[in-house]
Design an enzyme around this catalytic site. Structure first.
Site, mmCIF file in Angstrom:
data_model
loop_
_atom_site.group_PDB
_atom_site.id
_atom_site.type_symbol
_atom_site.label_atom_id
_atom_site.label_comp_id
_atom_site.label_asym_id
_atom_site.label_seq_id
_atom_site.Cartn_x
_atom_site.Cartn_y
_atom_site.Cartn_z
ATOM 1 C CE1 TYR A 105 -63.284 22.962 6.087
ATOM 2 C CE2 TYR A 105 -65.059 23.241 4.179
ATOM 3 C CZ TYR A 105 -63.765 23.065 4.820
ATOM 4 O OH TYR A 105 -62.965 23.106 3.698
ATOM 5 N N GLY A 106 -68.264 23.248 10.664
ATOM 6 C CA GLY A 106 -68.911 23.810 11.472
ATOM 7 C C GLY A 106 -68.164 24.471 12.654
ATOM 8 C CB CYS A 153 -69.898 21.432 2.379
ATOM 9 S SG CYS A 153 -69.517 22.018 3.918
ATOM 10 C CG ASN A 154 -76.221 22.491 3.828
ATOM 11 O OD1 ASN A 154 -75.856 20.998 3.614
ATOM 12 N ND2 ASN A 154 -77.188 22.872 3.646
ATOM 13 C CB THR A 184 -74.105 16.540 1.359
ATOM 14 O OG1 THR A 184 -73.031 17.192 2.080
ATOM 15 C CG2 THR A 184 -74.783 17.701 0.648
ATOM 16 C CG HIS A 185 -71.790 13.972 6.043
ATOM 17 N ND1 HIS A 185 -71.258 15.032 5.860
ATOM 18 C CD2 HIS A 185 -70.444 13.240 6.439
ATOM 19 C CE1 HIS A 185 -70.034 15.157 5.715
ATOM 20 N NE2 HIS A 185 -69.605 14.017 6.232
#
Length: 288
Positions: free
Chosen positions: A50-51, A82-83, A193-194
Site C-alpha cells: 500500500y505504501g 496495516c499501518n 505488522t509484518h
C-alpha cells in the site's frame, strides 16, 4: 452481532484486514487473547504494498474489500492491521459502517516507557517513516529519546516470500539493521505488522536489543474491550473450534504454503480463497 460459527455455536467474529500477510501477527495476538472468537482474514495482496499506492486508491480498495467481506461474513469488530491503511482509511471506513474499527500505529509510547538508555530504533516501511504521524508520536511520547529510523524497501516483500515458504536472506537482513547496532539502541519498535512474523530472525541480528515492541497485544486488548462494550461474549463456547479463521480471503493469488504457515501459527483456516471477490470486486493494483 454474535454469529453462529460453522459448528452452530454463537461466537463473536472479528474481521482482520491487511495489504498482505502481516496482519497474521495481529490475528495471532487476538487468537491468544480471545481463543473462542472467530476471525475473518482479508488481504489485499493484489494491491500490495500500500505504501506505493495513492491514498485515494488505498481508501477505495479497503472500503470495497471490507464491505464485501462484511456482506458475506457479518462481524462485530473490524481490525485494520496495516499501518499505511490505518493512517489513510479509518475516517472513511468509520463513516460507512457502525461496526467499531480498530487501527494500528507504531508502538512508540510503550517503547519509550521501557527503554532504559533512551535509544530507540523504529523499524518500519518507507511510507511509515515518511508520514508526519510518526514524528507526532515521537514528539509526544519519546521527545527525550534518540530515535534511529530504518525504512527498508524490501523487508515486507522478503516476509511475504518467507510466509510462502522461501528462505529469508538473513545476511541482507542483518546488514539492513546495522544502523541500530551503531546507534546502540536497547529497544526496537516493530512499526509494521509484518515484522513480528520474523521476530526471531531480527533478534538473531540484534542480540543486544533488550526490548522488542509491537502493537499486536494492544490491538487484541482493544478488541476485547470493544466486544465487552458491545455486550458480546468471547467465551460463548468453552470448546475451541478446529479452526480459528473462518475464511482467509486474498484479492490476489493465495501465497503458496499459506495453509501450513497458518496452522503452524495457531491460525488454522476453515477455508482460503484467492482472487477474491473476483471480477465484481477490486481491480488490479493502481487501477481501482
Amino acid at each position: 452481532m454474535n454469529v453462529p460459527n460453522k459448528d452452530g455455536v454463537t461466537v463473536p467474529r472479528i474481521l482482520v484486514f491487511d495489504s498482505g500477510v502481516g496482519g497474521l501477527s495481529v490475528s495471532a495476538c487476538i487468537r491468544q487473547r480471545l481463543p473462542f472468537a472467530e476471525q475473518v482474514y482479508v488481504a489485499d495482496n493484489a494491491g500490495f504494498p500500500y505504501g506505493d499506492q495513492p491514498e485515494s486508491v488505498v481508501t477505495r480498495r479497503c472500503q470495497r474489500l471490507i464491505s464485501e467481506a462484511l456482506r458475506m461474513f457479518p462481524c462485530d469488530v473490524i481490525v485494520v492491521a496495516c499501518n499505511t491503511a490505518s493512517t489513510v482509511v479509518l475516517p472513511d471506513l468509520r463513516s460507512m459502517t457502525s461496526i467499531p474499527v480498530v487501527g494500528v500505529v507504531p508502538a512508540v509510547k510503550p517503547a519509550a516507557a521501557c527503554s532504559q538508555n533512551r535509544r530507540i530504533g523504529v523499524l518500519a516501511t518507507p511510507a511509515t517513516i515518511r508520514r508526519p504521524y510518526l514524528e507526532e508520536l515521537i514528539r509526544e511520547f519519546a521527545a527525550d529519546c534518540q530515535i534511529e529510523r530504518i525504512g527498508h524497501p524490501q523487508l515486507v516483500r522478503w516476509i511475504e516470500d518467507f510466509v510462502a515458504g522461501h528462505e529469508l536472506p538473513q545476511p541482507l537482513l542483518c546488514e539492513a539493521l546495522q544502523p541500530f547496532r551503531q546507534a546502540g539502541v536497547d529497544t526496537v519498535v516493530l512499526g509494521c505488522t509484518h515484522y513480528p512474523l520474523i521476530r526471531d530472525r531480527l533478534q538473531a541480528c540484534l542480540p543486544d536489543v533488550r526490548f522488542w515492541v509491537d502493537s499486536g497485544d494492544a490491538i487484541a486488548r482493544r478488541t476485547e474491550w470493544l466486544l465487552g462494550q458491545l455486550g458480546k461474549s468471547a467465551v460463548a463456547s468453552r470448546v475451541v473450534p478446529d479452526y480459528s479463521v473462518r475464511a482467509a480471503l486474498f484479492s490476489g493469488e493465495v501465497p503458496s504454503g499459506l495453509r501450513d504457515y497458518m496452522e503452524q501459527s495457531g491460525l488454522a483456516p476453515d477455508e482460503i480463497r484467492g482472487r477474491w471477490p473476483g471480477d465484481e470486486g477490486v481491480t488490479t493494483a493502481g487501477s481501482a
